[in-house]
Design a protein around this motif. Sequence first.
Motif, PDB file in Angstrom:
ATOM      1  N   PHE A  78      60.968  21.874  67.221  1.00 52.64           N
ATOM      2  CA  PHE A  78      60.119  22.811  66.495  1.00 52.64           C
ATOM      3  C   PHE A  78      58.933  22.082  65.864  1.00 52.64           C
ATOM      4  N   PHE A  79      59.206  20.945  65.229  1.00 56.57           N
ATOM      5  CA  PHE A  79      58.132  20.182  64.595  1.00 56.57           C
ATOM      6  C   PHE A  79      57.174  19.614  65.632  1.00 56.57           C
ATOM      7  N   PHE A  80      57.696  19.202  66.772  1.00 53.87           N
ATOM      8  CA  PHE A  80      56.852  18.670  67.845  1.00 53.87           C
ATOM      9  C   PHE A  80      55.864  19.727  68.333  1.00 53.87           C
ATOM     10  N   PHE A  81      56.350  20.935  68.595  1.00 57.03           N
ATOM     11  CA  PHE A  81      55.458  22.000  69.046  1.00 57.03           C
ATOM     12  C   PHE A  81      54.542  22.469  67.920  1.00 57.03           C
ATOM     13  N   ALA A  82      54.984  22.347  66.666  1.00 59.08           N
ATOM     14  CA  ALA A  82      54.102  22.688  65.552  1.00 59.08           C
ATOM     15  C   ALA A  82      52.910  21.736  65.499  1.00 59.08           C
ATOM     16  N   TYR A  83      53.148  20.457  65.733  1.00 61.82           N
ATOM     17  CA  TYR A  83      52.032  19.516  65.807  1.00 61.82           C
ATOM     18  C   TYR A  83      51.091  19.876  66.955  1.00 61.82           C
ATOM     19  N   GLY A  84      51.670  20.247  68.104  1.00 62.99           N
ATOM     20  CA  GLY A  84      50.833  20.653  69.225  1.00 62.99           C
ATOM     21  C   GLY A  84      49.986  21.863  68.909  1.00 62.99           C
ATOM     22  N   MET A  85      50.552  22.823  68.183  1.00 60.23           N
ATOM     23  CA  MET A  85      49.780  24.005  67.806  1.00 60.23           C
ATOM     24  C   MET A  85      48.691  23.655  66.795  1.00 60.23           C
ATOM     25  N   MET A  86      48.942  22.678  65.922  1.00 59.77           N
ATOM     26  CA  MET A  86      47.902  22.242  64.990  1.00 59.77           C
ATOM     27  C   MET A  86      46.708  21.657  65.727  1.00 59.77           C
ATOM     28  N   VAL A 153      49.046  25.709  59.679  1.00 61.44           N
ATOM     29  CA  VAL A 153      49.342  26.144  61.040  1.00 61.44           C
ATOM     30  C   VAL A 153      50.706  25.638  61.500  1.00 61.44           C
ATOM     31  N   GLY A 154      51.056  24.431  61.104  1.00 55.85           N
ATOM     32  CA  GLY A 154      52.344  23.888  61.520  1.00 55.85           C
ATOM     33  C   GLY A 154      53.510  24.713  61.023  1.00 55.85           C
ATOM     34  N   TRP A 155      53.469  25.042  59.741  1.00 53.42           N
ATOM     35  CA  TRP A 155      54.562  25.845  59.183  1.00 53.42           C
ATOM     36  C   TRP A 155      54.569  27.246  59.767  1.00 53.42           C
ATOM     37  N   ARG A 156      53.396  27.807  59.989  1.00 53.70           N
ATOM     38  CA  ARG A 156      53.337  29.149  60.585  1.00 53.70           C
ATOM     39  C   ARG A 156      53.886  29.127  62.014  1.00 53.70           C
ATOM     40  N   THR A 157      53.672  28.021  62.729  1.00 49.01           N
ATOM     41  CA  THR A 157      54.241  27.901  64.062  1.00 49.01           C
ATOM     42  C   THR A 157      55.762  27.892  64.014  1.00 49.01           C
ATOM     43  N   ILE A 158      56.316  27.135  63.077  1.00 43.29           N
ATOM     44  CA  ILE A 158      57.774  27.071  62.950  1.00 43.29           C
ATOM     45  C   ILE A 158      58.329  28.435  62.571  1.00 43.29           C
TER      46      ILE A 158
END
Length: 361
Positions: A78-86, A153-158
């Motif tokens: 989840f955190f990995f994809f959150a970084y990608g979305m950022m 954005v990271g937290w919103r992605t999660i």
Amino acid sequence: MGNKTSEYTLFKSRGVSACISAGYGLFSNNFRNIFRATWPWVIVYVLIGGIYGLFYESFNDRPLLSLALAFVGVIVSFFFFAYGMMLLDFHRRHIVIPPSAGGLLYREPGFSQVKVFKALLMAAMFYMPMPAARFHAAMRLPRNARFFFRVNVGWRTIKASVFCLLIVLTVFALFFFCYFWAMQASLHLSFGFQMAILGAGIIMFFVLLLLIMPLYFVTFCYVFRSHTHFFRIFPSAYAVGFRHLPRIFCVSAITLLINLVIGCVIMLPSYVLALAVYKSTFGAMMMGDALALPDNINILVALTGILTGFLGSYLSLSQMYPLYYLYGSIETREEERKRFVKVSAVASSASSDDSREGKNR
């Protein structure tokens, strides 16, 4: 890196092939910057997979340990994809992917990473259902930190990933419960009726797969639109995504096929080792054959899993980029549709006024 061109502009009407081409082009041209920003999470993720492969034999006696590792792996992904979305959000605002991005916890400059644990504690208090705790957290957190916990954005992605995962699990849990109940009720019926229920269940399963695809667009809308609540934006965003379901299906299917082909090549060493271990263990347990495996087989499985998992993680991340451009294309077409409807309404109103004036004359 070739980002500051119209080829990589997000809000531009594109077809399916153009979205896929632009997405993979952006990913390949900026892989070095993407790698710099995301590699720590991938290292943690593949190390968890390596530990799982190293001690997989003992997990039969310790199922809770296996579940704990799997849970930690899901959180890290989840955190990995959150970084990608950022990184995608930075590209959306600046048409460039930076060599390095701020962390998931804080992107604001001047905020020391030493204060991360204190900020997390204050954030937990900020979301507690007690006014006194929220007031204390609001007074102790800096203003930029309070702003961060609402719009990052990271937290919103999660949060979007968790919400969408819960929706999908709920829908399919209800489907399988109803399907199991229908199959149990049809046991005393004819064979043909049972086959009809089986066929209807398979068709319904694929229909549900199609119906969850607009969640891609819902996720991008929620992540990129600050100060919006997920379930408030969900109906309108899902309706727009459902309107463009054929394009979402085409992009998702083509990128999934590309990932499957490349992923099979990348994961082939792991598949070969896993099959060898399975065949040897099955023969030893069922037929009394010798195990016939080297003593360091667990180490080989772990190292192979680390290498293939590292490559597979970035392969799965690359699938976000065509969907990212598909989101921009859908938003652009929706704006064009709204302008067209508005212009048509104005033209219709003007023509009706002219006709009324002509009748009055």
